[in-house]
Motif scaffolding. Structure first.
Motif, short mmCIF file in Angstrom:
data_model
loop_
_atom_site.label_atom_id
_atom_site.label_comp_id
_atom_site.label_asym_id
_atom_site.label_seq_id
_atom_site.Cartn_x
_atom_site.Cartn_y
_atom_site.Cartn_z
N PRO A 105 0.43 5.07 -8.34
CA PRO A 105 0.01 5.95 -7.32
C PRO A 105 -1.08 6.80 -7.82
N ALA A 106 -1.89 6.35 -8.71
CA ALA A 106 -2.84 7.59 -9.24
C ALA A 106 -3.60 8.23 -8.10
N GLY A 107 -4.08 7.50 -7.18
CA GLY A 107 -4.82 8.06 -5.81
C GLY A 107 -4.03 9.08 -5.23
N PRO A 108 -2.99 8.89 -4.58
CA PRO A 108 -2.26 9.86 -3.85
C PRO A 108 -1.82 10.80 -4.79
N GLU A 109 -1.39 10.86 -6.05
CA GLU A 109 -1.03 11.90 -7.10
C GLU A 109 -2.40 12.92 -7.14
N ASP A 110 -3.59 12.11 -7.29
CA ASP A 110 -4.94 13.07 -7.45
C ASP A 110 -4.95 13.98 -6.33
N VAL A 111 -4.85 13.13 -5.05
CA VAL A 111 -5.05 13.98 -3.72
C VAL A 111 -4.12 15.22 -3.81
N ALA A 112 -2.92 14.77 -4.05
CA ALA A 112 -1.99 15.84 -4.25
C ALA A 112 -2.25 17.01 -5.05
N SER A 113 -2.73 16.90 -6.19
CA SER A 113 -3.26 17.76 -7.10
C SER A 113 -4.28 18.45 -6.53
N VAL A 114 -5.46 17.93 -5.83
CA VAL A 114 -6.36 18.74 -5.01
C VAL A 114 -6.05 19.37 -4.15
N ILE A 115 -4.81 18.98 -3.23
CA ILE A 115 -4.45 19.99 -2.23
C ILE A 115 -3.83 21.19 -2.95
#
Length: 281
Positions: free
Chosen positions: A117-127
């Motif tokens: 889940p690298a994509g949603p993990e990175d989105v969570a970090s951006v948010i």
């Protein structure tokens, strides 16, 4: 030949030649936008990886403005947030700023080195970064709208699946894949073992969420993306008794859908702007 006719002539296929042709159609106008609306800050780190970087576009004098986070496409394998000299994707941040919003355009980790889940993990970090830091740049961390195109839309949907919706007000999904059609070989480079697909695709989360959604596809999107768009609308209607806000953008294809934002063709930009106002006020 007008712009719509030139895009129609390119057909529905994807590939570097079509991508370059679309880019060429908008470069002159987008370079003018880049000159008039430069980034406020670039290369801000939101995590430890070299691609954990974001650019911020803020309107002059912004104070508690809504925030639009835009995730680029690239089929899980490619893509970039853009820059002062590489306008694609950066144009969406510039469009946001011109519309009175704080625009955030990040890079994220890419497959095959970084799978679900690298994509949603990175989105969570951006948010998380936006919530902690946006106020000092004129943004309201309580009024975040998450958007993405193509693979970026998949990552936005994946974020909803894994993290829920408590930290965002709404989502904008452009030409995404949510799980209604069979995955192809390219998708396996991101999702991994095919037996895990049902647990990894964001279909159920996007279909069932009560988060306000704006969903769009292009008239000349490949058939698979159009099938996903229509299936999601039908699923939402069956589950909720109504469809989300949606748009089939005439005269555009998979690449021009995000790449024309910020140009004189304001149809999609105006719909996005109205959606952000309606869901953050």
């Amino acid at each position: 030949m007008d712009m719509a006719a030139k895009i129609a002539a390119l057909g529905q296929s994807l590939g570097p030649d079509v991508l370059q042709s679309v880019r060429d159609l908008f470069t002159e106008e987008q370079e003018r936008l880049a000159a008039s609306q430069p980034a406020s800050f670039t290369g801000i780190s939101y995590g430890p990886h070299e691609r954990h970087r974001l650019d911020l576009y803020a309107p002059q004098g912004a104070l508690s403005a809504p925030i639009l986070i835009f995730l680029h496409g690239g089929g899980f394998l490619k893509g970039d947030k853009g820059s002062a000299t590489n306008w694609p994707n950066a144009n969406v941040g510039r469009m946001a700023a011109q519309s009175g919003f704080v625009g955030i355009v990040p890079n994220y980790r890419l497959a095959p080195d970084h799978q679900w889940p690298a994509g949603p993990e990175d989105v969570a970090s951006v948010i998380a970064w936006v919530k902690a830091n946006a106020a000092q740049h004129g943004g309201d961390p309580g009024r975040i709208v998450l958007a993405g195109t193509s693979a970026g839309a998949v990552h936005a949907a994946g974020y909803i699946k894994r993290s829920g919706t408590a930290d965002i007000r709404a989502a904008i999904l452009l030409s995404g894949l949510y799980g209604y059609t069979p995955l192809d070989e390219r998708d396996t480079l991101y999702y991994g073992d095919p037996s895990l697909y049902p647990g990894r695709m964001p279909l159920e989360a996007v279909a069932s969420t009560t988060l306000p959604l704006f969903i769009a596809c292009a008239q000349h999107d490949p058939a698979r993306f159009q099938q996903e768009f229509l299936a999601l609308l039908q699923d939402r209607l069956a589950r909720h008794g109504t469809m989300p806000r949606a748009m089939i953008v005439s005269g555009h294809n998979h690449y021009s859908l995000p790449m024309h934002l910020g140009t004189a063709d304001r149809r999609l930009a105006d719909e996005i702007s109205a959606f952000i106002h309606d869901t953050t006020n």
